[in-house]
Motif scaffolding. Structure first.
Motif, PDB file in Angstrom:
ATOM      1  N   ASP A 160     -15.662   4.197 -11.973  1.00 51.57           N
ATOM      2  CA  ASP A 160     -15.780   2.833 -11.455  1.00 51.57           C
ATOM      3  C   ASP A 160     -14.548   1.998 -11.805  1.00 51.57           C
ATOM      4  O   ASP A 160     -14.031   1.261 -10.968  1.00 51.57           O
ATOM      5  CB  ASP A 160     -17.056   2.179 -11.999  1.00 51.57           C
ATOM      6  N   SER A 161     -14.076   2.127 -13.050  1.00 46.76           N
ATOM      7  CA  SER A 161     -12.873   1.381 -13.462  1.00 46.76           C
ATOM      8  C   SER A 161     -11.680   1.798 -12.624  1.00 46.76           C
ATOM      9  O   SER A 161     -10.877   0.969 -12.190  1.00 46.76           O
ATOM     10  CB  SER A 161     -12.535   1.648 -14.929  1.00 46.76           C
ATOM     11  N   GLU A 167     -12.000   0.189  -9.139  1.00 41.77           N
ATOM     12  CA  GLU A 167     -11.680  -1.245  -9.072  1.00 41.77           C
ATOM     13  C   GLU A 167     -10.177  -1.457  -9.176  1.00 41.77           C
ATOM     14  O   GLU A 167      -9.582  -2.217  -8.408  1.00 41.77           O
ATOM     15  CB  GLU A 167     -12.415  -2.013 -10.181  1.00 41.77           C
ATOM     16  N   ARG A 207      -7.793  -3.026  -6.149  1.00 37.76           N
ATOM     17  CA  ARG A 207      -7.067  -4.288  -6.370  1.00 37.76           C
ATOM     18  C   ARG A 207      -5.554  -4.068  -6.318  1.00 37.76           C
ATOM     19  O   ARG A 207      -4.817  -4.889  -5.766  1.00 37.76           O
ATOM     20  CB  ARG A 207      -7.479  -4.924  -7.698  1.00 37.76           C
ATOM     21  N   PRO A 254     -12.948  -5.159  -4.258  1.00 39.64           N
ATOM     22  CA  PRO A 254     -14.112  -4.269  -4.205  1.00 39.64           C
ATOM     23  C   PRO A 254     -15.334  -5.008  -3.638  1.00 39.64           C
ATOM     24  O   PRO A 254     -15.851  -5.928  -4.269  1.00 39.64           O
ATOM     25  CB  PRO A 254     -14.338  -3.850  -5.655  1.00 39.64           C
ATOM     26  N   LYS A 272     -18.801  -5.193  -5.727  1.00 41.76           N
ATOM     27  CA  LYS A 272     -18.929  -5.899  -7.005  1.00 41.76           C
ATOM     28  C   LYS A 272     -19.482  -7.300  -6.776  1.00 41.76           C
ATOM     29  O   LYS A 272     -18.856  -8.126  -6.103  1.00 41.76           O
ATOM     30  CB  LYS A 272     -17.580  -5.966  -7.714  1.00 41.76           C
ATOM     31  N   SER A 285     -18.018  -1.545  -8.770  1.00 44.51           N
ATOM     32  CA  SER A 285     -17.203  -1.427  -7.551  1.00 44.51           C
ATOM     33  C   SER A 285     -17.557  -0.207  -6.720  1.00 44.51           C
ATOM     34  O   SER A 285     -17.160  -0.108  -5.565  1.00 44.51           O
ATOM     35  CB  SER A 285     -15.722  -1.363  -7.921  1.00 44.51           C
ATOM     36  N   THR A 315     -14.283  -1.699   0.514  1.00 46.67           N
ATOM     37  CA  THR A 315     -13.135  -2.565   0.267  1.00 46.67           C
ATOM     38  C   THR A 315     -13.162  -3.732   1.249  1.00 46.67           C
ATOM     39  O   THR A 315     -13.419  -3.527   2.439  1.00 46.67           O
ATOM     40  CB  THR A 315     -11.814  -1.787   0.490  1.00 46.67           C
TER      41      THR A 315
END
Ligand code: MG
Ligand code: MG
Length: 267
Positions: free
Chosen positions: A41-42, A45, A49, A55, A58, A66, A97
């Motif tokens: 997930d990190s 995101e 970005r 995302p 989120k 995300s 997105t």
């Protein structure tokens, strides 16, 4: 009401769709034993970005992440967390997105390490269902034609089609009209017009099609505990036929070639 998109809007969604596709490709490569769904997930995101997108998931109706990360009997909407992926898991990753005000939405189910032959067959048939659904999304056909084609392919292979969750129109909002069920009758539903942008997303089960929602209020699991798979693309209906706006470099079905961009959209 169904909001049809101009060529220019479709091109914007395709550019955002490339972000979705590229980040999803990275996640597919990273989904290995020992990795947590929170780490994926990190990565998602950051990847979205970094490429100039936002995302979409989120904060959507309070969703905390995300991506959706759904493992094994989890069908969709799994919340990323401390779960450590294990050899033999099936991981469904769903990602969206927002780019220049427009959403793109895509999902895949990937094998983590070595998975069983029956799991591989579920993945293959579900991805085929997506391709068959995309092929049915032609100008002057009906939304019901998509669901009928997906349902026939899934059920003729002995699998179940989830009824409670469906595909959808995509545009400025992630979920627009029309609903795009993965089941139904040919000739039913809205007529498909040029400029229609929809997410087609078969959710196919190894056993019975029934699902239940977990106590977290999000995670949808099969009621019988058997495996599920989920593949999704955002597509546009154009004069040249359906075009996939979230096409990846990796892990597409060979049948995807017929939907590759022909450069016909406006620049
Ligand atoms: Mg999705
Ligand atoms: Mg969707």
């Amino acid at each position: 009401m169904i909001t049809l998109k101009s060529n220019r809007e479709i091109e914007t969604i395709r550019r955002g769709g490339k972000i979705t596709a590229d980040v999803l490709t990275e996640l597919m490569q990273a989904a290995r034993p020992g990795v947590t769904t929170r780490e994926l997930d990190s990565m998602a995101e950051h990847g979205i970005r970094q490429r100039g997108g936002v995302p979409t998931f989120k904060g959507y109706r309070g969703f905390p992440a995300s991506i959706c990360a759904s493992v094994n009997d989890e069908v969709v909407h799994g919340i990323p967390g401390s779960y450590v992926l294990r050899d033999g898991d099936l991981l469904s990753i769903d990602i969206g997105t927002t780019y220049e005000g427009f959403v793109s939405d895509s999902a895949v189910t990937v094998p983590v390490g070595d998975v069983s032959a029956s799991a591989r067959r579920l993945l293959a048939v579900t991805q085929e269902c997506l391709m068959i659904g995309v092929a049915a999304a032609k100008e002057n056909a009906y939304v019901g034609d998509i669901g009928a084609a997906v349902q026939e392919h899934a059920e003729s292979n002995g699998f179940g089609v989830v009824r409670e969750l469906v595909g959808h129109g995509v545009g400025r909002e992630m979920h627009e009209e029309p609903n795009v069920p993965n089941y139904g009758r040919r000739g039913s539903g809205a007529k498909i017009r040029r400029g229609l942008v929809i997410a087609i997303e078969p959710m196919i089960t190894q056993g019975a099609p029934g699902v239940v929602i977990q106590k977290d209020g999000w995670t949808v699991v099969t009621a019988d505990g058997k495996l599920a798979a989920h593949f999704e693309h955002t597509i546009a209906v154009t004069q040249e036929g359906p075009k996939i706006l979230t096409l990846r470099e990796l892990g597409e079905h060979p049948a995807v070639e017929q939907f590759r961009e022909a450069g016909a959209l406006s620049r």
